[in-house]
Scaffold this motif. Structure first.
Motif, PDB file in Angstrom:
ATOM      1  N   GLU A   1      11.994  -2.957  -7.759  1.00 53.67           N
ATOM      2  CA  GLU A   1      10.731  -3.602  -8.105  1.00 53.67           C
ATOM      3  C   GLU A   1       9.776  -3.543  -6.927  1.00 53.67           C
ATOM      4  O   GLU A   1      10.175  -3.700  -5.771  1.00 53.67           O
ATOM      5  N   ILE A   2       8.483  -3.315  -7.235  1.00 51.03           N
ATOM      6  CA  ILE A   2       7.426  -3.228  -6.231  1.00 51.03           C
ATOM      7  C   ILE A   2       6.389  -4.279  -6.577  1.00 51.03           C
ATOM      8  O   ILE A   2       5.800  -4.250  -7.654  1.00 51.03           O
ATOM      9  N   VAL A   3       6.165  -5.236  -5.658  1.00 47.59           N
ATOM     10  CA  VAL A   3       5.260  -6.352  -5.937  1.00 47.59           C
ATOM     11  C   VAL A   3       4.193  -6.415  -4.834  1.00 47.59           C
ATOM     12  O   VAL A   3       4.451  -6.915  -3.737  1.00 47.59           O
ATOM     13  N   PRO A   4       2.975  -5.904  -5.092  1.00 45.04           N
ATOM     14  CA  PRO A   4       1.927  -5.974  -4.071  1.00 45.04           C
ATOM     15  C   PRO A   4       1.275  -7.348  -4.023  1.00 45.04           C
ATOM     16  O   PRO A   4       1.202  -8.060  -5.026  1.00 45.04           O
ATOM     17  N   GLY A   5       0.787  -7.723  -2.849  1.00 53.69           N
ATOM     18  CA  GLY A   5       0.015  -8.940  -2.650  1.00 53.69           C
ATOM     19  C   GLY A   5      -1.266  -8.609  -1.916  1.00 53.69           C
ATOM     20  O   GLY A   5      -1.655  -7.442  -1.808  1.00 53.69           O
ATOM     21  N   ALA A   6      -1.934  -9.633  -1.380  1.00 56.45           N
ATOM     22  CA  ALA A   6      -3.199  -9.407  -0.685  1.00 56.45           C
ATOM     23  C   ALA A   6      -2.998  -8.571   0.570  1.00 56.45           C
ATOM     24  O   ALA A   6      -3.767  -7.647   0.842  1.00 56.45           O
ATOM     25  N   ARG A   7      -1.954  -8.871   1.346  1.00 55.50           N
ATOM     26  CA  ARG A   7      -1.673  -8.120   2.564  1.00 55.50           C
ATOM     27  C   ARG A   7      -0.185  -7.825   2.716  1.00 55.50           C
ATOM     28  O   ARG A   7       0.290  -7.588   3.836  1.00 55.50           O
ATOM     29  N   THR A   8       0.528  -7.833   1.624  1.00 53.53           N
ATOM     30  CA  THR A   8       1.963  -7.559   1.648  1.00 53.53           C
ATOM     31  C   THR A   8       2.344  -6.708   0.443  1.00 53.53           C
ATOM     32  O   THR A   8       1.647  -6.702  -0.571  1.00 53.53           O
ATOM     33  N   VAL A   9       3.464  -6.012   0.572  1.00 49.59           N
ATOM     34  CA  VAL A   9       4.116  -5.343  -0.557  1.00 49.59           C
ATOM     35  C   VAL A   9       5.595  -5.680  -0.460  1.00 49.59           C
ATOM     36  O   VAL A   9       6.239  -5.383   0.556  1.00 49.59           O
ATOM     37  N   LEU A  10       6.123  -6.314  -1.489  1.00 51.41           N
ATOM     38  CA  LEU A  10       7.539  -6.657  -1.536  1.00 51.41           C
ATOM     39  C   LEU A  10       8.286  -5.553  -2.270  1.00 51.41           C
ATOM     40  O   LEU A  10       7.933  -5.193  -3.399  1.00 51.41           O
TER      41      LEU A  10
ATOM     42  N   PHE B   1      -3.549  -6.110  -6.623  1.00 52.15           N
ATOM     43  CA  PHE B   1      -2.451  -6.981  -7.015  1.00 52.15           C
ATOM     44  C   PHE B   1      -2.947  -7.904  -8.110  1.00 52.15           C
ATOM     45  O   PHE B   1      -4.145  -7.956  -8.409  1.00 52.15           O
ATOM     46  N   CYS B   2      -2.026  -8.624  -8.732  1.00 56.41           N
ATOM     47  CA  CYS B   2      -2.366  -9.591  -9.772  1.00 56.41           C
ATOM     48  C   CYS B   2      -1.934 -10.981  -9.336  1.00 56.41           C
ATOM     49  O   CYS B   2      -0.981 -11.139  -8.562  1.00 56.41           O
ATOM     50  N   GLY B   3      -2.622 -11.990  -9.841  1.00 56.05           N
ATOM     51  CA  GLY B   3      -2.281 -13.361  -9.493  1.00 56.05           C
ATOM     52  C   GLY B   3      -3.250 -14.328 -10.127  1.00 56.05           C
ATOM     53  O   GLY B   3      -4.100 -13.934 -10.933  1.00 56.05           O
ATOM     54  N   PHE B   4      -3.127 -15.597  -9.769  1.00 62.75           N
ATOM     55  CA  PHE B   4      -4.000 -16.677 -10.208  1.00 62.75           C
ATOM     56  C   PHE B   4      -3.769 -17.031 -11.674  1.00 62.75           C
ATOM     57  O   PHE B   4      -3.521 -18.179 -12.013  1.00 62.75           O
ATOM     58  N   ALA B   5      -3.853 -16.043 -12.573  1.00 57.41           N
ATOM     59  CA  ALA B   5      -3.625 -16.254 -14.000  1.00 57.41           C
ATOM     60  C   ALA B   5      -3.059 -14.968 -14.572  1.00 57.41           C
ATOM     61  O   ALA B   5      -3.294 -13.883 -14.027  1.00 57.41           O
ATOM     62  N   PRO B   6      -2.292 -15.022 -15.665  1.00 55.27           N
ATOM     63  CA  PRO B   6      -1.750 -13.804 -16.265  1.00 55.27           C
ATOM     64  C   PRO B   6      -2.849 -12.798 -16.591  1.00 55.27           C
ATOM     65  O   PRO B   6      -3.831 -13.127 -17.241  1.00 55.27           O
ATOM     66  N   GLY B   7      -2.699 -11.581 -16.067  1.00 53.57           N
ATOM     67  CA  GLY B   7      -3.673 -10.535 -16.332  1.00 53.57           C
ATOM     68  C   GLY B   7      -4.863 -10.509 -15.404  1.00 53.57           C
ATOM     69  O   GLY B   7      -5.757  -9.672 -15.586  1.00 53.57           O
ATOM     70  N   PHE B   8      -4.899 -11.386 -14.404  1.00 49.81           N
ATOM     71  CA  PHE B   8      -6.025 -11.443 -13.470  1.00 49.81           C
ATOM     72  C   PHE B   8      -5.744 -10.463 -12.334  1.00 49.81           C
ATOM     73  O   PHE B   8      -4.888 -10.698 -11.484  1.00 49.81           O
TER      74      PHE B   8
ATOM     75  N   ALA C   1       1.948  -5.832 -20.293  1.00 51.43           N
ATOM     76  CA  ALA C   1       1.099  -6.911 -20.807  1.00 51.43           C
ATOM     77  C   ALA C   1      -0.285  -6.916 -20.171  1.00 51.43           C
ATOM     78  O   ALA C   1      -1.275  -7.194 -20.845  1.00 51.43           O
ATOM     79  N   ALA C   2      -0.372  -6.631 -18.873  1.00 47.88           N
ATOM     80  CA  ALA C   2      -1.660  -6.664 -18.170  1.00 47.88           C
ATOM     81  C   ALA C   2      -2.338  -5.311 -18.259  1.00 47.88           C
ATOM     82  O   ALA C   2      -1.770  -4.287 -17.858  1.00 47.88           O
ATOM     83  N   LEU C   3      -3.567  -5.278 -18.802  1.00 46.78           N
ATOM     84  CA  LEU C   3      -4.332  -4.041 -18.816  1.00 46.78           C
ATOM     85  C   LEU C   3      -4.628  -3.576 -17.396  1.00 46.78           C
ATOM     86  O   LEU C   3      -4.553  -2.380 -17.096  1.00 46.78           O
ATOM     87  N   LEU C   4      -4.952  -4.525 -16.512  1.00 47.52           N
ATOM     88  CA  LEU C   4      -5.289  -4.200 -15.133  1.00 47.52           C
ATOM     89  C   LEU C   4      -4.074  -4.466 -14.249  1.00 47.52           C
ATOM     90  O   LEU C   4      -4.031  -5.417 -13.473  1.00 47.52           O
ATOM     91  N   ALA C   5      -3.069  -3.598 -14.365  1.00 48.44           N
ATOM     92  CA  ALA C   5      -1.850  -3.721 -13.575  1.00 48.44           C
ATOM     93  C   ALA C   5      -2.075  -3.120 -12.190  1.00 48.44           C
ATOM     94  O   ALA C   5      -2.954  -2.261 -12.005  1.00 48.44           O
ATOM     95  N   PRO C   6      -1.319  -3.555 -11.176  1.00 44.26           N
ATOM     96  CA  PRO C   6      -1.475  -3.001  -9.831  1.00 44.26           C
ATOM     97  C   PRO C   6      -1.395  -1.476  -9.830  1.00 44.26           C
ATOM     98  O   PRO C   6      -0.539  -0.874 -10.476  1.00 44.26           O
ATOM     99  N   GLY C   7      -2.331  -0.863  -9.100  1.00 44.80           N
ATOM    100  CA  GLY C   7      -2.405   0.582  -9.008  1.00 44.80           C
ATOM    101  C   GLY C   7      -3.369   1.217  -9.978  1.00 44.80           C
ATOM    102  O   GLY C   7      -3.771   2.374  -9.793  1.00 44.80           O
TER     103      GLY C   7
END
Length: 220
Positions: free
Chosen positions: A48-57, A125-132, A197-203
């Motif tokens: 699994e690859i999970v990007p954040g504001a300044r991190t990638v897990l 990245f995505c966060g705050f609310a589903p699909g944001f 589920a998210a139209l605007l997925a990371p990448g």
């Protein structure tokens, strides 16, 4: 790693690696490179690859310390790859903060739409609310601050700016971003019945276009 964003990587558990980057642009470039290598079959095993504001897990890694050493040898192109899905989002540029953003940019309100639609963005990245999705791609001269007083309700489909990011609110929530327009039909942004589920997925790359037949205007 000449020309690559400086990074630090440390184990975040027995089978996870947390990669820290200096800024949003470096994070987007590194995330795009991870996706490119996964698609090419040259990425070491990562579940699994999970990007954040300044991190990638990177999770599901058999040997995080060995992968951390490998990352120091990567050459990461600046700005991320120019491939991947492109989503077009039609916007009515009629947001209540359009005139304020125009003043911050030093342009007429109708020029905000022209500048906002002239670029290609990437979901960092995505966060705050589903699909944001947090979209990078605005140059520093177009960064704007959040509102000093957040709104108690931002409608679904609101197109907004804050700091280095653009975004579209997939549902009605409180929010402090600058609202410059409206996506006429926000329903596709989040659909839990879809495989993704998210139209605007990371990448994902994103282009904003002016909604046909609806002129941009100031005010709300």
């Amino acid at each position: 790693m000449t020309g690559s964003p400086p990074l630090s990587a440390r184990p975040a558990g027995r089978h996870a690696l947390l990669v820290e980057l200096p800024d949003a642009e470096g994070t987007a470039a590194f995330h795009a490179e991870v996706l490119r290598r996964r698609a090419a079959g040259t990425l070491p095993p990562v579940r699994e690859i999970v990007p954040g504001a300044r991190t990638v897990l990177l999770d599901g890694v058999p040997d995080p310390e060995a992968l951390a050493r490998t990352l120091t040898e990567w050459a990461v192109p600046p700005g991320g790859a120019d491939d991947g899905d492109v989503v077009e989002i039609a916007v009515r540029y009629d947001g209540p903060d359009l005139a304020d953003v125009a003043a911050l940019w030093g342009v007429a309100p109708e020029e905000v739409a022209a500048r906002h639609t002239s670029r290609t963005y990437r979901v960092a990245f995505c966060g705050f609310a589903p699909g944001f999705g947090y979209l990078t791609g605005l140059p520093p001269r177009l960064h704007v601050p959040r509102r000093s007083t957040p709104r108690t309700r931002v409608p679904a489909g609101a197109v907004a700016l804050a700091g280095p990011y653009s975004a579209v609110y997939p549902r009605s929530t409180p929010g402090g971003w600058q609202l410059i327009g409206t996506m006429p039909d926000p329903r596709p942004l989040w659909d839990p019945t879809r495989e993704r589920a998210a139209l605007l997925a990371p990448g994902t790359r994103v282009r904003f276009v002016t909604a046909d037949g609806i002129p941009a205007k100031a005010g709300a």
